[in-house]
Design a protein around this motif. Sequence first.
Motif, PDB file in Angstrom:
ATOM      1  N   MET A 201       4.385  11.131  -2.014  1.00 63.58           N
ATOM      2  CA  MET A 201       4.031   9.930  -1.740  1.00 63.58           C
ATOM      3  C   MET A 201       4.634   9.527  -0.621  1.00 63.58           C
ATOM      4  SD  MET A 201       4.743   6.607  -4.087  1.00 63.58           S
ATOM      5  CE  MET A 201       3.364   6.966  -5.371  1.00 63.58           C
ATOM      6  N   ILE A 202       4.012   8.498   0.372  1.00 64.33           N
ATOM      7  CA  ILE A 202       4.626   8.083   1.378  1.00 64.33           C
ATOM      8  C   ILE A 202       4.610   6.596   1.221  1.00 64.33           C
ATOM      9  CG2 ILE A 202       4.184   7.644   4.060  1.00 64.33           C
ATOM     10  CD1 ILE A 202       2.244   9.937   4.066  1.00 64.33           C
ATOM     11  N   LEU A 203       5.702   5.954   1.223  1.00 62.83           N
ATOM     12  CA  LEU A 203       6.268   4.509   0.965  1.00 62.83           C
ATOM     13  C   LEU A 203       6.619   3.814   2.218  1.00 62.83           C
ATOM     14  CD1 LEU A 203       6.668   6.133  -1.780  1.00 62.83           C
ATOM     15  CD2 LEU A 203       7.967   4.333  -2.358  1.00 62.83           C
TER      16      LEU A 203
ATOM     17  N   GLN B  34       9.062  13.198  -3.068  1.00 62.21           N
ATOM     18  CA  GLN B  34       8.376  14.097  -4.110  1.00 62.21           C
ATOM     19  C   GLN B  34       8.063  13.468  -5.438  1.00 62.21           C
ATOM     20  OE1 GLN B  34       7.947  17.755  -4.431  1.00 62.21           O
ATOM     21  NE2 GLN B  34       7.035  16.814  -6.314  1.00 62.21           N
ATOM     22  N   MET B  35       6.712  13.568  -5.748  1.00 61.23           N
ATOM     23  CA  MET B  35       6.226  12.818  -6.784  1.00 61.23           C
ATOM     24  C   MET B  35       6.577  13.803  -8.223  1.00 61.23           C
ATOM     25  SD  MET B  35       2.464  11.433  -6.090  1.00 61.23           S
ATOM     26  CE  MET B  35       2.629  10.211  -7.226  1.00 61.23           C
ATOM     27  N   THR B  36       6.912  12.803  -8.994  1.00 60.58           N
ATOM     28  CA  THR B  36       7.132  13.666 -10.461  1.00 60.58           C
ATOM     29  C   THR B  36       6.133  13.631 -11.452  1.00 60.58           C
ATOM     30  OG1 THR B  36       8.426  11.598 -11.159  1.00 60.58           O
ATOM     31  CG2 THR B  36       9.441  13.114 -10.124  1.00 60.58           C
ATOM     32  N   ARG B  37       4.886  13.094 -11.235  1.00 56.51           N
ATOM     33  CA  ARG B  37       3.780  13.016 -12.011  1.00 56.51           C
ATOM     34  C   ARG B  37       2.731  13.335 -11.086  1.00 56.51           C
ATOM     35  NH1 ARG B  37       2.535  11.343 -17.344  1.00 56.51           N
ATOM     36  NH2 ARG B  37       4.469   9.950 -17.578  1.00 56.51           N
TER      37      ARG B  37
ATOM     38  N   TYR C  39       0.874  -1.251   0.186  1.00 58.21           N
ATOM     39  CA  TYR C  39      -0.093   0.137   0.001  1.00 58.21           C
ATOM     40  C   TYR C  39       0.920   1.131   0.002  1.00 58.21           C
ATOM     41  CZ  TYR C  39      -3.901  -3.176   1.574  1.00 58.21           C
ATOM     42  OH  TYR C  39      -4.604  -3.942   1.633  1.00 58.21           O
ATOM     43  N   ARG C  40       0.566   2.126  -0.852  1.00 59.65           N
ATOM     44  CA  ARG C  40       1.244   3.505  -0.805  1.00 59.65           C
ATOM     45  C   ARG C  40       0.106   4.603  -0.821  1.00 59.65           C
ATOM     46  NH1 ARG C  40       6.024   2.556  -5.616  1.00 59.65           N
ATOM     47  NH2 ARG C  40       7.161   1.109  -4.346  1.00 59.65           N
ATOM     48  N   THR C  41       0.576   5.898  -0.210  1.00 55.45           N
ATOM     49  CA  THR C  41      -0.291   6.802  -0.200  1.00 55.45           C
ATOM     50  C   THR C  41       0.110   8.114  -0.804  1.00 55.45           C
ATOM     51  OG1 THR C  41      -1.665   5.994   1.508  1.00 55.45           O
ATOM     52  CG2 THR C  41      -1.819   8.429   1.187  1.00 55.45           C
TER      53      THR C  41
END
Length: 276
Positions: free
Chosen positions: A196-198, A130-133, A90-92
Amino acid sequence: MRAALSRRGSAAGGATLAVIVGAGLSVATSSGRAAVARASAHPMAASQSLSTTVQPTADCTIYSGSPTSSADCGGGSDDEVGDDGNGSLYRTMISFAGGLGIPAGSHILSSTLTIDVAGAFGSTPSWVFQMTRAFSPGAATWDAYDGVNAWSTAGGDYNDSLQASSTVTGPGAVSFTITPMTQAWLDGTAPTPELMILPYAGAGNAFSFANQASGNGPYLTVAYQPPSTSARRRRPHPSSRRRSARRCRRPPRDGRSRSSSCSAGHGTGRRSGCTG
């Protein structure tokens, strides 16, 4: 008005009288000469530190065990991070694409992301990237950022430079400090204002936390300094405009008309301050 009289060791042995009026300083000497030092009418104010709370635009959990399902992307379910015990993850993702409500040019002093953990299984180290999309709220899945078009890599596109980390072991508030990333969002230098939290944990270690739809979802607490007022562009003093207009009104020496002398080498009369 405040006056101060002081005698200094000058060659003439004269007195110096300093008279301070408002924002201006006028200095007169016994020799009859005077000098004036004028302070700014708008002195630079001391830097202020302000604080604000920012709610996300959207949040979304994606699940590798159901790679084409968007059932956990917002809505009534909690967000989740971790391993389901069978190796599926699960990732948020959390978006602040709606803006931070902070003036452009501000300096971010601190920025903290807080989540309200509802329950936890084991100990789950969690990392923020940091998300890139950007993802599409309510539609994103493990395989596709909008439910149709694929991520560059299944599971979401993000920069692998670690922004923050925290280990979740039980219910309660958990915080991640993301100051540089928030500054990049404000400055417009980040690909998208989303994170994103991984999980980085063993099988079965996971936790859930309240999402935005619950009314107790993630939020940012940001302290910042707004741009200095001294950086604002100041208008020319009216007296400088009058001086420019008076110069333009002087009759030309070569007999040309006033309008031609005003415009020659200065563009139009309006630009140079000529008044006709």
